[in-house]
Design an enzyme around this catalytic site. Structure first.
Site, short mmCIF file in Angstrom:
data_model
loop_
_atom_site.label_atom_id
_atom_site.label_comp_id
_atom_site.label_asym_id
_atom_site.label_seq_id
_atom_site.Cartn_x
_atom_site.Cartn_y
_atom_site.Cartn_z
N ARG A 1 30.49 36.37 6.87
CA ARG A 1 29.16 35.89 7.28
C ARG A 1 29.20 34.48 7.86
O ARG A 1 28.28 33.69 7.61
CB ARG A 1 28.18 35.93 6.10
CG ARG A 1 27.75 37.33 5.71
CD ARG A 1 26.72 37.85 6.69
NE ARG A 1 26.36 39.22 6.38
CZ ARG A 1 25.30 39.58 5.67
NH1 ARG A 1 24.47 38.68 5.22
NH2 ARG A 1 25.06 40.85 5.45
N ARG B 186 22.27 32.66 9.21
CA ARG B 186 21.09 31.80 9.12
C ARG B 186 21.35 30.40 8.60
O ARG B 186 20.48 29.54 8.73
CB ARG B 186 20.04 32.49 8.24
CG ARG B 186 19.31 33.60 8.98
CD ARG B 186 18.42 34.40 8.05
NE ARG B 186 19.24 35.16 7.11
CZ ARG B 186 18.79 36.04 6.23
NH1 ARG B 186 17.51 36.28 6.15
NH2 ARG B 186 19.61 36.68 5.43
N ARG C 64 17.99 33.43 17.11
CA ARG C 64 17.24 34.53 16.50
C ARG C 64 15.75 34.43 16.84
O ARG C 64 15.09 35.43 17.12
CB ARG C 64 17.43 34.51 15.00
CG ARG C 64 16.95 35.76 14.28
CD ARG C 64 17.25 35.59 12.80
NE ARG C 64 17.00 36.78 12.03
CZ ARG C 64 15.81 37.14 11.57
NH1 ARG C 64 14.75 36.44 11.88
NH2 ARG C 64 15.69 38.24 10.83
N ASP D 185 26.49 44.78 12.36
CA ASP D 185 26.17 45.13 10.98
C ASP D 185 26.89 46.42 10.61
O ASP D 185 27.18 47.23 11.49
CB ASP D 185 24.66 45.30 10.79
CG ASP D 185 24.30 45.17 9.33
OD1 ASP D 185 24.19 44.04 8.84
OD2 ASP D 185 24.19 46.21 8.66
N TYR E 8 23.69 53.21 1.17
CA TYR E 8 22.49 52.91 1.96
C TYR E 8 21.85 54.19 2.51
O TYR E 8 20.62 54.31 2.58
CB TYR E 8 22.84 51.96 3.11
CG TYR E 8 23.05 50.54 2.67
CD1 TYR E 8 21.96 49.69 2.46
CD2 TYR E 8 24.31 50.04 2.43
CE1 TYR E 8 22.13 48.39 2.04
CE2 TYR E 8 24.50 48.73 2.01
CZ TYR E 8 23.41 47.91 1.82
OH TYR E 8 23.59 46.62 1.39
O1 CP3 Z 1 30.53 38.13 8.79
C1 CP3 Z 1 29.93 37.95 9.87
O2 CP3 Z 1 29.59 36.81 10.27
C2 CP3 Z 1 29.68 39.13 10.80
C3 CP3 Z 1 28.42 39.76 10.76
C4 CP3 Z 1 27.98 40.69 9.65
C5 CP3 Z 1 26.61 40.90 9.36
N1 CP3 Z 1 26.51 41.90 8.43
C6 CP3 Z 1 25.51 40.17 9.98
C7 CP3 Z 1 24.20 40.19 9.34
C8 CP3 Z 1 28.71 41.55 8.82
C9 CP3 Z 1 30.21 41.69 8.68
C10 CP3 Z 1 27.76 42.32 8.06
C11 CP3 Z 1 28.13 43.39 7.13
C12 CP3 Z 1 27.13 43.89 6.16
N2 CP3 Z 1 25.84 44.25 6.41
C13 CP3 Z 1 27.40 44.22 4.82
C14 CP3 Z 1 28.72 44.10 4.16
C15 CP3 Z 1 29.08 42.67 4.04
C16 CP3 Z 1 29.35 42.14 2.70
O3 CP3 Z 1 29.03 40.93 2.59
O4 CP3 Z 1 29.88 42.78 1.81
C17 CP3 Z 1 26.22 44.72 4.25
C18 CP3 Z 1 26.04 45.16 2.81
C19 CP3 Z 1 25.23 44.74 5.26
C20 CP3 Z 1 23.83 45.24 5.18
C21 CP3 Z 1 22.91 44.12 5.46
N3 CP3 Z 1 22.62 43.68 6.73
C22 CP3 Z 1 22.25 43.28 4.55
C23 CP3 Z 1 22.29 43.43 3.04
C24 CP3 Z 1 21.57 42.30 5.31
C25 CP3 Z 1 20.84 41.10 4.79
C26 CP3 Z 1 19.38 41.20 4.83
C27 CP3 Z 1 18.81 39.82 4.59
O5 CP3 Z 1 17.62 39.68 4.86
O6 CP3 Z 1 19.52 38.91 4.20
C28 CP3 Z 1 21.82 42.57 6.66
C29 CP3 Z 1 21.31 41.79 7.80
C30 CP3 Z 1 22.32 40.87 8.39
N4 CP3 Z 1 23.56 41.27 8.81
C31 CP3 Z 1 22.14 39.48 8.65
C32 CP3 Z 1 23.33 39.06 9.28
C33 CP3 Z 1 23.64 37.69 9.82
C34 CP3 Z 1 20.88 38.65 8.38
C35 CP3 Z 1 20.15 38.73 9.66
C36 CP3 Z 1 18.98 37.83 9.81
O7 CP3 Z 1 18.00 38.00 9.07
O8 CP3 Z 1 19.07 37.00 10.73
#
Ligand code: CP3
Length: 357
Positions: A28, A32, A41, A78, A155
């Protein structure tokens, strides 16, 4: 044509070859906590709007590399793009995390699932990979990724995040055949997805088994591990120095580190609940290890961060016969939105400085 790689520390460490210092990237690392991410964003409107537009995904992927001396980039996307392309309809409800319009709830819905076409239904991901490779211009390698079959199934069946995984665990108990059928088709999709990212230019691949740790050992060995092993076995990734390494990351799955190393993956990612010393002893040089600083360390002072980075580096070496080779530094899990970017700079510089050979 793509330029030769100017920084290959990360790929060399995954091959357990000597490096000048330990490579580091952060799960990550784009997100944000960066004001420039929040600005992009706001302009793009939504997370999915960013992920589905290759120019925006590229811009955001590169943001942390402009600030920090990171040794790898990770595709901005994602894990839930795959079930979305399988027809489940991904959306983000404000403040609630990811959800699906059409969760998979019974055997009939499972029977209808098919592997999506990678260049049409997931073409925006492959376009982003191609564009990022071009823009990186050999600066550092690009990591592609997927969710694990088990984590994606969580999911798909729950319809979003869950606190107890009641639906999928009930299916594991009551209809294990149906769940295996789901995991089979999702595994086929993951293998095709990772292969397509590799073909588009991804130079390493990581599988996130974020929810592997919610299973009992018996259930983990039935519903998660065999599918990770199938990915490691079936994913074609080349030979020798040209090989595209595969990293299996699991949260709460440290007790299975030797079994993960036996799958044939090149790297295993561990969270902070297992010491790298123990992980290195358990895997005995069979794989590279990635991790495992507790992400909340970033809430500590610069002095505390530096000290804890040193402990992680030394813990790995202690379990690896005194050598730092074969270690990729990372957090034990992803960063949070309220983390301080200046602390990330301290972390990255400490990794390089304290591990200089
Ligand atoms: O690591 C990186 O920088 C690459 C990008 C990345 C994202 N998601 C961007 C993202 C990666 C590798 C993921 C994988 C992901 N997505 C996982 C596995 C990662 C881990 O940490 O084990 C999971 C469980 C998800 C599902 C998901 N997508 C969740 C739980 C969320 C968060 C929701 C929230 O409101 O926080 C997302 C959204 C997401 N994916 C964001 C980002 C940067 C937040 C987006 C935003 O609101 O701007």
């Amino acid at each position: 044509m793509t330029s030769p790689l100017r920084n290959d520390r990360f790929l060399r460490a995954l091959r357990r070859e000597p490096v000048d210092c330990t490579p580091v990237w952060l799960m990550r690392q784009a997100g944000r906590y960066l004001p420039e991410y929040r600005a992009t964003r706001a302009r793009a409107g939504s997370f999915l709007g960013m992920a589905k537009h290759p120019e925006v995904a590229c811009e955001v992927t590169l943001q942390p590399l402009e600030r920090f001396d990171l040794d790898a980039a990770i595709l901005f996307s994602d894990i839930l793009t795959v079930p979305d392309a399988m027809g489940l309809g991904l959306y983000f409800a404000d403040g609630e995390g990811p959800k699906f319009h059409h969760p998979v709830r019974d055997a009939a819905a499972i029977a209808r699932l098919a592997v999506p076409d990678m260049e049409t239904e997931l073409g925006y991901v492959m376009d982003a990979v191609r564009l990022i490779r071009r823009e990186l211009d050999g600066k550092v390698p690009l990591i592609g990724f997927s969710g694990s079959p088990w984590t994606l199934a969580c999911y798909m069946i729950e319809g979003g995040g869950s606190k107890d995984y009641a639906r999928i665990k009930a299916m594991a108990l009551n209809e294990p055949k149906a769940l295996h059928q789901l995991l089979q088709v999702v595994t086929d999709a993951v293998v095709a997805y990772l292969a397509a990212q590799r073909a588009a230019g991804a130079q390493a691949l990581q599988v996130f088994d974020t929810w592997g740790g919610v299973l009992s050992p018996a259930m983990y060995r039935e519903f998660s591990l065999p599918y990770l092993a199938r990915i490691a076995r079936e994913l074609e990734r080349g030979q020798d120095a040209q090989r595209t390494p595969l990293i299996l990351f699991g949260k709460g799955t440290g007790q299975y580190v030797a079994e993960l190393a036996a799958t044939g993956a090149e790297g295993v990612g561990v969270d902070w609940t297992l010491s790298l010393e123990d992980a290195a002893r358990a895997t005995a040089g069979k794989v590279a290890l990635q991790g495992n600083l507790d992400p909340t360390t970033l809430y500590g002072s610069p002095e505390a961060i530096t000290r804890e980075v040193g402990k992680v580096l030394d813990s790995y070496a202690a379990g690896n016969g005194g050598s730092r080779e074969g270690h990729v530094f990372n957090l034990g899990h992803g960063m949070s939105p309220d983390m301080n970017p200046e602390h990330v700079a301290v972390l990255v510089d400490a990794v390089h400085r304290l591990s200089r050979r």
